[in-house]
Design an enzyme around this catalytic site. Structure first.
Site, PDB file in Angstrom:
ATOM      1  N   THR A 168      12.350  37.310  46.853  1.00 40.87           N
ATOM      2  CA  THR A 168      13.543  38.162  46.815  1.00 40.87           C
ATOM      3  C   THR A 168      14.552  37.747  47.891  1.00 40.87           C
ATOM      4  O   THR A 168      15.718  37.476  47.587  1.00 40.87           O
ATOM      5  CB  THR A 168      13.130  39.635  47.021  1.00 40.87           C
ATOM      6  OG1 THR A 168      12.113  39.942  46.074  1.00 40.87           O
ATOM      7  CG2 THR A 168      14.287  40.581  46.849  1.00 40.87           C
ATOM      8  N   LYS A 210       9.373  47.392  63.622  1.00 41.80           N
ATOM      9  CA  LYS A 210      10.817  47.325  63.876  1.00 41.80           C
ATOM     10  C   LYS A 210      11.175  47.967  65.219  1.00 41.80           C
ATOM     11  O   LYS A 210      11.983  47.419  65.972  1.00 41.80           O
ATOM     12  CB  LYS A 210      11.573  47.982  62.722  1.00 41.80           C
ATOM     13  CG  LYS A 210      11.433  47.180  61.417  1.00 41.80           C
ATOM     14  CD  LYS A 210      11.917  47.969  60.227  1.00 41.80           C
ATOM     15  CE  LYS A 210      11.849  47.171  58.941  1.00 41.80           C
ATOM     16  NZ  LYS A 210      12.069  47.996  57.748  1.00 41.80           N
TER      17      LYS A 210
HETATM   18  N1  HSE Z   1       9.722  48.165  53.005  1.00 34.48           N
HETATM   19  C1  HSE Z   1      10.833  48.089  53.886  1.00 34.48           C
HETATM   20  C2  HSE Z   1      11.654  49.376  53.766  1.00 34.48           C
HETATM   21  C3  HSE Z   1      11.660  46.885  53.538  1.00 34.48           C
HETATM   22  O1  HSE Z   1      11.369  50.190  52.878  1.00 34.48           O
HETATM   23  O2  HSE Z   1      12.530  49.624  54.570  1.00 34.48           O
HETATM   24  C4  HSE Z   1      12.553  46.399  54.629  1.00 34.48           C
HETATM   25  O3  HSE Z   1      11.872  46.016  55.778  1.00 34.48           O
END
Ligand code: HSE
Length: 400
Positions: free
Chosen positions: A11, A200
């Site tokens: 993607t 994150k």
């Molecule tokens: N799975 C993650 C989200 C994708 O839903 O934010 C982006 O890191």
């Protein structure tokens, strides 16, 4: 001319090629170089794809090609992304990545390798997808002493919580629908248990402190226990429930956590809905600032990767400074961090609640139970009281 290789044609990788093609003129102008994709590494073939001739299966072709100056690592996961990134950097090739697992685990080492080899390791897309947050932290906010970062860092969980809030639906019901629509993964664990947001906030905390914040040290709680009933109380209090990743400098030390929290209608993160992400940063000179946008998705994430490619092209042979030392930060003992808690309890526990928590004001929103917000106390104090309170149904942290 800057020749680029894309590792992983999924993607994000295919999005990188698309963004480079679609915005070619502007990108080349801003990079002051012509940027061209020479290779695409993938295990698969892509017959009929306009770039099928660029697809290769052997990473050595890329790593041994002196023409390749920049690599976009859009594979995800730790291996082989870690090995490929190390080898690319050791060969003096810059790496631009969307891979938060890898950045959270090995960011400082990869940054050191980039510096030693006069190239760059850039990771704008690893946090907040397309939202510019790494570059603001690394360039625009360098005059600030940042003491607090609070973010909605996961689109899947924000989508689920928003639907639960708006529709009064339960977690399982919304998750199932989100999976059917492709908004949630078939295996949603990393999102709903908060692991993705944890990586994150670990990256942002590291940039805030300039040292390595190990994601494994961050207290992490997901949204699986949040119910439609919790939202009934949240609405009655003019609040919402959001999965927050936060990092704060407190008098007791650095505190980092990922947890669902109640936030007020006045809070800037209250109105961040659906798949959107936002990061709220407090600096000692600037005060509050917020960065908002699409935290996931093919083109927004690819756009962030390409912005890093442009940065690499602008700094060929030079390393952009990023302060993130390999030495670790010791986070404060989470049990000593302080906050208020919202508690739901069975009505028969009212006297005990008054005794344990000095409750003065209660809410009666659902039959047979009550809710209240505690005084500010440490996690340890709350846990001790909660253990002595068998009538407690649930608790949610309050962010003020
Ligand atoms: N799975 C993650 C989200 C994708 O839903 O934010 C982006 O890191």
């Amino acid at each position: 001319m800057v020749k680029v290789a894309v590792l992983g044609y999924g993607t994000v990788g295919s999005g990188v090629v698309e963004v480079l093609e679609e915005n070619k003129e502007k990108i080349n102008l801003r990079a002051n170089e012509e940027i061209e994709v020479k290779y695409i590494l993938d295990l698969r073939d892509f017959p009929g794809d306009p770039h099928e001739k660029k697809v290769v299966h052997d990473v050595e072709m890329i790593l041994n090609d002196p023409e390749i100056r920049v690599i976009c690592e859009t594979m995800g996961g730790l291996e082989p992304a870690y090995t490929f990134s190390r080898r690319a950097l050791l060969a003096g090739k810059s790496v631009c990545t969307s891979n938060k697992e890898l950045v959270a685990a090995h960011g400082p080492e990869l940054l050191r390798l980039a510096k030693e080899n006069h190239c760059n390791y850039l990771f704008e897309a690893s946090v907040g997808g397309g939202i510019p947050i790494i570059r603001p932290m690394n360039y625009s906010l360098t005059a600030e002493e940042i003491d607090s970062i609070i973010g909605i860092l996961n689109g899947t969980t924000n989508y689920i919580l928003t639907r639960m809030d708006k529709e009064g639906a339960d977690f399982e019901e919304v998750l199932k629908e989100a999976q059917e629509k492709g908004y949630a993964e078939k295996n949603p664990e990393a999102d709903v248990e908060g692991y993705d947001a944890c990586r994150k906030i670990a990256i942002l905390s590291s940039l805030m402190t300039g040292k390595y914040v190990n994601y494994q040290d961050i207290y992490t709680e997901g949204i699986t226990k949040i119910t439609a009933g919790d939202f009934c109380y949240a609405r009655a209090m003019d609040k919402s429930i959001k999965l927050l990743g936060m990092s704060k400098e407190t008098p007791e030390g650095y505190m980092a956590m990922v947890s669902p929290c109640l936030i007020d209608k006045e809070h800037p993160l209250y109105s961040v809905s659906g798949v959107f992400n936002a990061v709220f940063v407090h600096g000692n000179m600037l005060g509050n600032s917020m960065y908002y946008g699409r935290g996931a998705g093919k083109l927004p994430t690819a756009s962030a990767v390409v912005s890093d490619v442009v940065d690499c092209a602008r700094h060929l042979g030079k390393t952009v400074t990023c302060i993130w030392e390999e030495a670790g930060v010791k986070l404060m003992d989470f049990e000593r961090s302080k906050r208020r808690f919202f508690v739901r309890a069975k009505m028969e526990g009212l006297d005990r609640a008054k005794e344990l928590f000095s409750v003065s004001e209660i809410m009666e929103v659902i039959d047979g139970e009550f809710g209240f917000i505690t005084e500010i106390m440490t996690e340890a104090e709350f846990k001790e009281k909660a253990d002595a309170f068998p009538e407690m149904i649930s608790r949610i942290r309050v962010e003020e």
